[in-house]
Design an enzyme around this catalytic site. Structure first.
Site, PDB file in Angstrom:
ATOM      1  N   GLN A  46     -43.042  23.623 -90.462  1.00  0.00           N
ATOM      2  CA  GLN A  46     -42.863  25.060 -90.679  1.00  0.00           C
ATOM      3  C   GLN A  46     -42.610  25.399 -92.140  1.00  0.00           C
ATOM      4  O   GLN A  46     -43.240  26.295 -92.702  1.00  0.00           O
ATOM      5  CB  GLN A  46     -41.686  25.571 -89.829  1.00  0.00           C
ATOM      6  CG  GLN A  46     -41.924  25.507 -88.337  1.00  0.00           C
ATOM      7  CD  GLN A  46     -40.697  25.939 -87.557  1.00  0.00           C
ATOM      8  OE1 GLN A  46     -39.609  26.086 -88.116  1.00  0.00           O
ATOM      9  NE2 GLN A  46     -40.854  26.143 -86.267  1.00  0.00           N
ATOM     10  N   GLU A 113     -35.121  25.263-100.253  1.00  0.00           N
ATOM     11  CA  GLU A 113     -34.564  24.623 -99.064  1.00  0.00           C
ATOM     12  C   GLU A 113     -33.440  23.688 -99.479  1.00  0.00           C
ATOM     13  O   GLU A 113     -33.192  23.474-100.674  1.00  0.00           O
ATOM     14  CB  GLU A 113     -35.659  23.878 -98.286  1.00  0.00           C
ATOM     15  CG  GLU A 113     -36.716  24.812 -97.699  1.00  0.00           C
ATOM     16  CD  GLU A 113     -37.801  24.083 -96.941  1.00  0.00           C
ATOM     17  OE1 GLU A 113     -37.778  22.837 -96.905  1.00  0.00           O
ATOM     18  OE2 GLU A 113     -38.689  24.750 -96.378  1.00  0.00           O
ATOM     19  N   ARG A 281     -30.020  17.308 -95.671  1.00  0.00           N
ATOM     20  CA  ARG A 281     -30.080  17.344 -94.214  1.00  0.00           C
ATOM     21  C   ARG A 281     -29.100  16.387 -93.539  1.00  0.00           C
ATOM     22  O   ARG A 281     -28.547  16.704 -92.488  1.00  0.00           O
ATOM     23  CB  ARG A 281     -31.512  17.024 -93.753  1.00  0.00           C
ATOM     24  CG  ARG A 281     -32.457  18.168 -93.971  1.00  0.00           C
ATOM     25  CD  ARG A 281     -33.849  17.811 -93.517  1.00  0.00           C
ATOM     26  NE  ARG A 281     -34.738  18.962 -93.693  1.00  0.00           N
ATOM     27  CZ  ARG A 281     -36.037  18.930 -93.495  1.00  0.00           C
ATOM     28  NH1 ARG A 281     -36.608  17.799 -93.106  1.00  0.00           N
ATOM     29  NH2 ARG A 281     -36.778  20.005 -93.666  1.00  0.00           N
ATOM     30  N   HIS A 342     -36.073  14.052 -86.259  1.00  0.00           N
ATOM     31  CA  HIS A 342     -37.096  14.826 -86.963  1.00  0.00           C
ATOM     32  C   HIS A 342     -38.065  13.984 -87.793  1.00  0.00           C
ATOM     33  O   HIS A 342     -39.259  14.216 -87.748  1.00  0.00           O
ATOM     34  CB  HIS A 342     -36.401  15.839 -87.865  1.00  0.00           C
ATOM     35  CG  HIS A 342     -37.318  16.763 -88.596  1.00  0.00           C
ATOM     36  ND1 HIS A 342     -38.187  17.608 -87.947  1.00  0.00           N
ATOM     37  CD2 HIS A 342     -37.500  16.975 -89.932  1.00  0.00           C
ATOM     38  CE1 HIS A 342     -38.868  18.320 -88.844  1.00  0.00           C
ATOM     39  NE2 HIS A 342     -38.484  17.945 -90.052  1.00  0.00           N
ATOM     40  N   GLU A 366     -45.988   9.505 -93.026  1.00  0.00           N
ATOM     41  CA  GLU A 366     -44.692   9.191 -92.428  1.00  0.00           C
ATOM     42  C   GLU A 366     -44.607   7.771 -91.894  1.00  0.00           C
ATOM     43  O   GLU A 366     -43.527   7.181 -91.860  1.00  0.00           O
ATOM     44  CB  GLU A 366     -44.393  10.188 -91.302  1.00  0.00           C
ATOM     45  CG  GLU A 366     -42.985  10.074 -90.749  1.00  0.00           C
ATOM     46  CD  GLU A 366     -42.645  11.150 -89.741  1.00  0.00           C
ATOM     47  OE1 GLU A 366     -41.555  11.091 -89.149  1.00  0.00           O
ATOM     48  OE2 GLU A 366     -43.483  12.057 -89.544  1.00  0.00           O
ATOM     49  N   ARG A 377     -34.734  11.918 -96.563  1.00  0.00           N
ATOM     50  CA  ARG A 377     -35.844  12.683 -97.164  1.00  0.00           C
ATOM     51  C   ARG A 377     -35.381  14.061 -97.622  1.00  0.00           C
ATOM     52  O   ARG A 377     -34.708  14.782 -96.889  1.00  0.00           O
ATOM     53  CB  ARG A 377     -36.980  12.846 -96.149  1.00  0.00           C
ATOM     54  CG  ARG A 377     -38.116  13.731 -96.663  1.00  0.00           C
ATOM     55  CD  ARG A 377     -39.275  13.754 -95.702  1.00  0.00           C
ATOM     56  NE  ARG A 377     -38.980  14.449 -94.460  1.00  0.00           N
ATOM     57  CZ  ARG A 377     -39.093  15.769 -94.277  1.00  0.00           C
ATOM     58  NH1 ARG A 377     -39.436  16.547 -95.295  1.00  0.00           N
ATOM     59  NH2 ARG A 377     -38.844  16.308 -93.100  1.00  0.00           N
ATOM     60  N   SER A 382     -42.438  15.843 -97.310  1.00  0.00           N
ATOM     61  CA  SER A 382     -43.254  15.047 -96.387  1.00  0.00           C
ATOM     62  C   SER A 382     -44.737  15.389 -96.478  1.00  0.00           C
ATOM     63  O   SER A 382     -45.584  14.504 -96.610  1.00  0.00           O
ATOM     64  CB  SER A 382     -42.752  15.220 -94.951  1.00  0.00           C
ATOM     65  OG  SER A 382     -42.670  16.587 -94.618  1.00  0.00           O
TER      66      SER A 382
END
Length: 529
Positions: A46, A113, A281, A342, A366, A377, A382
């Site tokens: 997304q 982000e 994350r 994820h 990946e 990550r 990615s």
């Protein structure tokens, strides 16, 4: 007769299709996909693609952000290659027809982000992966040298291990189950794993059903080196709803000012990291996990209500519509979220050109371990990795192909032996559910030696059951995937058991501190043949 191509690509996401487009300039390309051509992990991405596209941003800043997120295990050369070559790969993608959001001046509308010090995420609304997939598939369709084989599941690599060679056996291709139910040989002068991740090894995941770790499992069984499987990234925010299956709530929501709150409305991320909601994350996922364990709640809430309906509908149309379909109006109520598996930060060991430790076998995206991500990550690196290493591997494969002899290999056909059609499919379903549940409970966001030991013991028994089932009955796609998630689960447990520290995505209560003296290195495993 086997299917023969110059380049054999397993997987149809951003890495595999980027490779195929470049390789088609040098020879024939086969692209095997387990489902239809548009079904891949890429299609579900997304947020966007991180790259230095603003005059106020720098390569050095992107490199530093990636290193900080990776908790000291990144390979600097891999980070520099990816960051510095990224802008050119994105410009090529735009040339192919990919459309990204732009501001009134015509420049890219860059967002931010978690873990990024700058706004450097290029995006196409909140369906960036779908747009990238569309552009790449359409470009591949225009190339006569590229042939797609949808609904085709690779079973195992074909390795030439003739005695007396004195070198590791060369990969010749794969045995694969076709859409017609036949097991056929697909041969390539070069074989490329672009099979994506393995989120389905866990009970809760943002990944689609195709993400069963096939490439890592096949490469490991063939004797290739695999590294850092203990570092599995849990996305902090998946939609928590009984009818929602694996729907990701993009990190971009927090990048645009979303706040994480407990059920009582209290914010909590500022107690865990100076960047609060924009922390890396691994930090955010552990913080949510800790709060859920402390409060006993089922979820936390991501609050976007202060940003206004018009902005949310324009910036996040897909997320807004999906939440609305589940009777959640994100303009007036917070979104219930939980962490979910994820992204696989470990994988098949490669160099900076995609070469694995097995001759003739490459890995990109990946499924690979280039060292780019380290122990965690950085958001939106990615898709960037897939673009960069798909391009780099294609040029190297073309050189390798030219140096090969013209002799055609003719490996044996698939030997079905005395296998019969199964009347015990319940075994597959039960084992699948048990693996995913034990991985979630024992090898999740927080680990202990005791939990890992329990997981290891049970996985050893399951591997025996699956091995017996695999040889007794005819191969099906469900059996192929079950065999592979069990292999990958065992690799995650093995690597996690070896690392006696906490770093990045690997957090263990028995060794809560980071040990740079003893463990600032990769965890590399290889099957003895």
């Amino acid at each position: 007769m086997p299917h023969r191509f110059d380049f054999l690509v397993l997987g149809g996401g951003v890495a595999g299709l980027s490779f195929a487009l470049q390789a088609a300039k040098y020879g024939t390309v086969a692209v095997l996909t387990k489902r239809e051509r548009y079904e891949s992990n890429t299609a579900y991405a997304q947020g966007g693609i991180a790259s230095v596209l603003s005059p106020t941003d720098t390569f050095e800043a992107h490199i530093q952000d990636t290193l900080e997120a990776g908790a000291g295990l990144n390979h600097l050369d891999a980070v520099e290659v990816t960051v510095r070559e990224g802008p050119d790969r994105i410009r090529e993608l735009v040339t192919l027809g990919a459309e990204f959001n732009r501001g009134v001046s015509g420049e890219f509308d860059l967002t931010r982000e978690g873990g990024h010090s700058q706004r450097r995420i290029i995006h196409s609304g909140d369906i960036t992966g779908r747009e990238v997939q569309r552009a790449l598939v359409e470009a591949c369709d225009a190339q006569p040298n590229i042939t797609f084989f949808p609904n085709t599941s690779a079973i195992d690599l074909i390795i030439d291990r003739r005695p007396g060679q004195g070198v590791p056996g060369r990969c010749l291709g794969v045995y694969a189950l076709t859409s017609e139910g036949r097991i056929e040989r697909f041969l390539g002068k070069v074989t490329v794993l672009a099979t994506g991740g393995a989120g389905k090894v866990y009970l809760y995941t943002s990944n689609p059903d195709v993400a069963t770790g096939d490439g890592v499992a096949m490469a490991y069984r063939a004797g290739a080196e695999v590294a850092n499987m203990e570092f599995y990234q849990f996305h902090p925010t998946c939609l928590y709803h009984p009818e929602a299956k694996s729907f990701l709530i993009s990190e971009a929501l927090r990048g645009e000012g979303g706040k994480l709150r407990l059920r009582n409305g209290q914010q909590f991320m500022d107690r865990y990291h100076r960047l609060a909601e924009l922390a890396p994350r691994d930090v955010v996922a552990r913080a949510i996990d800790a709060e859920l364990k402390r409060t006993g709640d089922d979820c936390v809430h991501l609050d976007m209500t202060h940003l206004g309906r018009a902005f949310l509908m324009e910036r996040f149309p897909n997320i807004y519509a999906t939440c609305k379909a589940f009777n959640i109006d994100m303009a007036v109520q917070p979104i219930p979220v939980v962490p979910a598996a994820h992204y696989m930060c470990g994988g098949v060991v490669t160099d900076l050109k995609g070469r694995t430790t097995l001759p003739g076998l490459y890995a990109i995206g990946e499924v690979s371990h280039t060292g780019l991500h380290g122990a965690n990550r950085l958001a939106s690196n990615s898709l960037l990795e897939g673009l960069v290493f798909g391009h780099r591997a294609a040029a190297t494969c073309a050189e390798e192909m030219r140096s090969l002899s013209a002799r055609k290999e003719d490996p044996p056909e698939w030997d079905e032996g005395s296998a019969v059609t199964s009347d015990e499919s319940v075994v597959v379903t039960h084992n699948w559910d048990e693996i995913r549940r034990l991985m979630w409970n024992y090898v999740g966001i927080v680990r202990t030696d005791k939990r890992l030991m329990r997981a290891r013991r049970r996985l050893e028994l399951l591997r025996e059951e699956i091995r017996d089932y695999y040889w007794r009955f005819k191969v099906t796609r469900d059996v192929i995937e079950l065999r592979n998630i069990c292999e990958v689960a065992s690799l995650i447990v093995d690597c996690a058991s070896r690392r006696k520290e906490s770093r990045g995505l690997h957090y263990t209560l028995d060794y809560p501190n980071t040990d740079d003296h003893g463990w600032k290195r990769d965890t590399v495993v290889r099957r003895e043949l």
